[in-house]
Design a protein around this motif. Structure first.
Motif, short mmCIF file in Angstrom:
data_model
loop_
_atom_site.label_atom_id
_atom_site.label_comp_id
_atom_site.label_asym_id
_atom_site.label_seq_id
_atom_site.Cartn_x
_atom_site.Cartn_y
_atom_site.Cartn_z
N ARG A 19 29.75 27.28 62.65
CA ARG A 19 28.93 28.36 63.00
C ARG A 19 27.74 28.05 63.90
O ARG A 19 27.44 26.69 64.50
CB ARG A 19 28.05 28.42 61.79
CG ARG A 19 26.96 29.63 61.56
CD ARG A 19 26.50 29.53 60.22
NE ARG A 19 27.49 30.08 59.11
CZ ARG A 19 27.25 29.68 57.83
NH1 ARG A 19 26.30 29.06 57.36
NH2 ARG A 19 28.30 30.14 57.12
N THR A 74 24.07 29.25 65.50
CA THR A 74 22.61 29.78 64.82
C THR A 74 21.77 29.77 65.83
O THR A 74 21.50 28.94 66.63
CB THR A 74 22.32 28.93 63.91
OG1 THR A 74 23.21 29.21 62.63
CG2 THR A 74 21.19 29.73 62.98
N ILE A 90 15.77 32.52 61.08
CA ILE A 90 17.12 32.77 61.55
C ILE A 90 17.18 33.86 62.19
O ILE A 90 17.21 35.10 61.48
CB ILE A 90 18.05 32.34 60.51
CG1 ILE A 90 18.11 31.10 60.05
CG2 ILE A 90 19.40 32.69 60.93
CD1 ILE A 90 19.04 30.60 58.91
N GLN A 128 23.55 34.62 63.38
CA GLN A 128 24.37 33.42 63.10
C GLN A 128 25.89 33.94 63.39
O GLN A 128 26.10 35.27 63.17
CB GLN A 128 24.42 33.01 61.68
CG GLN A 128 23.44 31.93 61.28
CD GLN A 128 23.30 31.58 59.80
OE1 GLN A 128 23.95 32.08 58.90
NE2 GLN A 128 22.88 30.36 59.46
#
Length: 733
Positions: A388, A390, A399, A402
């Protein structure tokens, strides 16, 4: 037998012994310090507080015991008054404590303020009659960026050869000269600060910063056996690293600019450049873990573009972000990220800087808030979770985006220098894990929800580079079977491809691929448009190719035109060769390129060369024991956008002025050359006239003798045959 007589002990005089061994006590209070900013507590917590205070003082090299501390109490409420007294062994310890712990943060809410006990009485009894102070003579300091005011607008570069360092001016051939030749001795290497204000030298005792027109020492940092340094982007802080852990010998100097016993065993130090103070130290190895055998990642600490934060990674566990200048852990906690392997801060673009300045002028009352700092990090595949990437806003820790990735072997993060794009180079493996291919995941940071575009490639990408302040990038890829384990004398075949954002279709398209190259490095000009493809670190190839991606400006209309015209503006301006090249670097103006062959890598034809953007060689020096060539960076322009636009509009007028200067310089050179030639001709004519006169005098003296010799002369004719042409012909029988 005589009898021994014993005198009464009271009759014996011990005064001489008492005088010799008398203990002198400090009659003053110079060894007592008042510590303000102490937490207000009740008596039940006094013992714990005294132990912690004693520990903090001991960490800074000033050893005290809880018994040396006295705290006044407010008996009415049963709590302390927020300050205490500490009695030290001597005055020197008291002075060291004040120097080391004044304004020292005891915890998040309390900061120590230290004063001498005697100063309280001194200031309480101070005469309040105002006496006008004597004005000291003003001594102006050197401007650390005075070199930017050079009348000819020249750049500077530094060279390091053998044990000698030279700082050069670079401009037109007639303007190139040595600006300074410092006498620095016994250092490891030199490095410029990011904005060109300082040049650093690494010595056995630590780091030294130099600057100003006279190149005087500006600051020093005592980190013994330092090997690596890293400046913060705004030149406010410095990070130093040594492979030898910090050791504080007994009796070593103590203070805010020196290591304390608490720093022992660490390898990395963070310093304030202006004050020279040590802010914090870290270990190069993970906490509570054995020393790692993997190659250390440098820089060990990564700076936010505004110098407000610095972060370090504990691989596989967390990212710790610290605030500056306190070096406290931001939010009192790290970012716990399972499996995290790498991260990068988003650069601050020109737009972001303008928004930040406007917000500062308005005091945060504007409608539009400046963009937060952004962290990008990636985590590998763990059990059933995919890899992943991010995007995280900081300090809000929100966040932003993602992206899940599958079958990932390795990821590399590449930010465009204005923070407009992020490219994640993803090395993927097939399900059988027998072959590797590459994807480019491009995040668009200026668009809503940060959309991601994927470019799939069949070959392995060995180098990636964004065009500065542009929307193009270049990659070096290869499918050569020798790529993984190249042997001596083996040249890896590569392809170089250029991509550009097509605003019409809103995606990145291939501009052009240059096949069958040996280039392994791409270097964009700081102003974009021009790029150099170089073969670096090869013992058999050392080619340089100079490319212009806007050779025909009309061809670059961002998606307009037919398919055949797309990328037609890419043109090679020239090619060159620098044997054994190890470093390739553009100057800040983007007009010149420097290549160098360092003796740190090999010892064959060391030296450096300077080329113009077309690949024409300007300067070349072959020097044994040559080690470093570094251009001096330039800070951002102080001109506003309107002023820069005005200059571009009136560029012809400025060009005319520069052409007149060039013509005047050429005419001056021509006039000097003509004068020199005339002087040589005059000297020749004078010498010839003198010799004629001497010859005439000699002939006058020996006239009769010469006449007789002429009568006795005999003429002899000599015939010389010269073959002009010779032809041989065979006659038939």
């Amino acid at each position: 037998m005589p009898t021994a007589t014993l005198q009464n002990g009271e009759d014996i005089d011990f005064s001489d012994i008492e005088a010799k061994y008398q203990v002198k006590y400090d009659e003053g209070f110079d060894n007592i310090v008042v510590v303000d900013g102490v937490p207000v507590i009740d008596k039940s917590k006094a013992e714990k507080l005294f132990a912690k205070v004693a520990k903090e003082f001991s960490r800074k090299g000033v050893s005290i015991k809880p018994d040396d501390i006295f705290m006044p109490w407010d008996e009415a409420v049963g709590k302390s008054k927020g300050y205490l007294f500490i009695e030290f062994r001597n005055v020197d310890d008291a002075n060291l404590a004040i120097a080391s712990l004044h304004t020292y943060p005891f915890d998040a809410k309390h900061t120590f303020k230290l004063n001498r006990f005697t100063d309280i009485e001194k200031y309480a009894n101070m005469d309040e009659t105002y006496n006008e102070p004597e004005l000291e003579e003003f001594i102006p300091k050197e401007h650390l960026r005075a070199w930017l005011a050079d009348p000819q607008s020249r750049d500077q570069y530094i060279t390091y050869r053998g044990e000698d360092v030279q700082i050069h001016w670079h401009g037109k051939p007639s303007q190139c000269e040595v600006a300074h030749k410092p006498e620095w001795k016994d250092f490891l290497y030199v490095a410029w600060s990011p904005l060109g204000t300082y040049v650093a030298t690494l010595h056995r005792q630590g780091v030294r910063l130099w600057g100003g027109p006279s190149w005087k020492p500006q600051q020093r940092f005592a980190h013994p056996l330092v090997k690596l340094i890293d400046f913060s982007p705004c030149e406010q802080y410095l990070v130093t690293w040594s492979n030898e852990p910090i050791v504080v010998p007994e009796g070593a100097l103590q203070g805010p600019q020196y290591f304390s016993p608490d720093d022992e065993g660490n390898n990395v130090a963070v310093w304030d450049i202006k004050s020279g103070d040590l802010l914090r130290t870290f270990s190069a190895n993970p906490a509570d873990g054995p020393p790692s055998k993997k190659q250390m990642q440098w820089p060990a600490l990564k700076w936010s573009p505004d110098d407000k934060f610095v972060a370090r990674i504990t691989p596989g566990e967390m990212i710790s972000v610290y605030e500056l200048p306190s070096m406290y852990l931001q939010g009192k906690k790290s970012l716990k990220i399972e499996g995290v392997l790498d991260f990068e801060w988003c650069p601050q673009g020109d737009k972001d800087k303008e928004e930040t300045e406007k917000a500062a002028q308005l005091g945060g009352k504007g409608n539009k808030k400046p963009r937060e700092n952004i962290l990008a990090y990636w985590t590998p595949e763990v059990t059933n979770q995919p890899a992943r990437v991010t995007l995280l806003a900081f300090p809000s820790r929100t966040i932003l985006r993602q992206k899940n990735l599958f079958n990932v072997t390795e990821c590399k993060l590449y930010w465009q220098n204005q923070g407009d794009f992020l490219c994640v180079k993803v090395d993927r493996h097939t399900k059988t894990k027998k072959s590797i291919f590459c994807n480019l995941e491009i995040f668009r940071m200026r668009e809503k929800d940060y959309p991601v575009e994927v470019i799939e490639l069949k070959d392995t990408v060995t180098d990636f580079s964004w065009e500065p302040k542009g929307d193009r990038f270049a990659i070096v890829s290869s499918s050569d079977p020798n790529l993984g384990n190249p042997g001596p004398g083996i040249t890896i075949k590569t392809d170089v491809s250029f991509y550009q954002l097509d605003h019409g279709k809103n995606d990145f398209r291939l501009l052009r691929t240059l096949p069958s190259r040996t280039s392994n490095a791409i270097r964009w000009s700081p102003r974009g448009r021009h790029a150099v493809l170089a073969t670096v670190g090869s013992s058999s190839k050392s080619e340089l190719e100079f490319w212009d991606l806007d050779f025909n400006n009309e061809d670059r209309k961002e998606g307009q035109g037919s398919k055949e015209e797309w990328g037609s503006g890419i043109q090679m301006l020239g090619s060159a060769d620098h044997y054994g090249v190890t470093d390739v670097e553009w100057d800040p103006s983007g007009r010149y390129l420097a290549t160098s062959a360092s003796a740190w890598t090999h010892t064959l034809e060391n030296g450096y060369a300077i080329w113009d953007f077309r690949g024409q060689e300007q300067v070349k020096h072959i020097q044994d024991r040559f080690k470093q060539f570094i251009w001096r960076p330039r800070p951002p322009s102080l001109l506003t956008k309107e002023q820069q636009k005005k200059i571009r509009r009136n560029l012809r007028e400025y060009s005319r002025m520069f052409e007149e200067e060039d013509a005047a310089e050429e005419s001056n050179v021509s006039a000097e050359l003509i004068a020199h030639r005339k002087r040589l001709v005059d000297e020749w004519n004078a010498w010839r006239a003198l010799r004629k006169k001497e010859l005439a005098v000699e002939r006058g003296k020996g006239g009769e003798k010469d006449g007789k010799e002429e009568e006795e002369k005999e003429e002899i004719e000599v015939w010389v045959d010269e073959v002009i042409e010779q032809i041989e012909e065979e006659m038939a029988e």
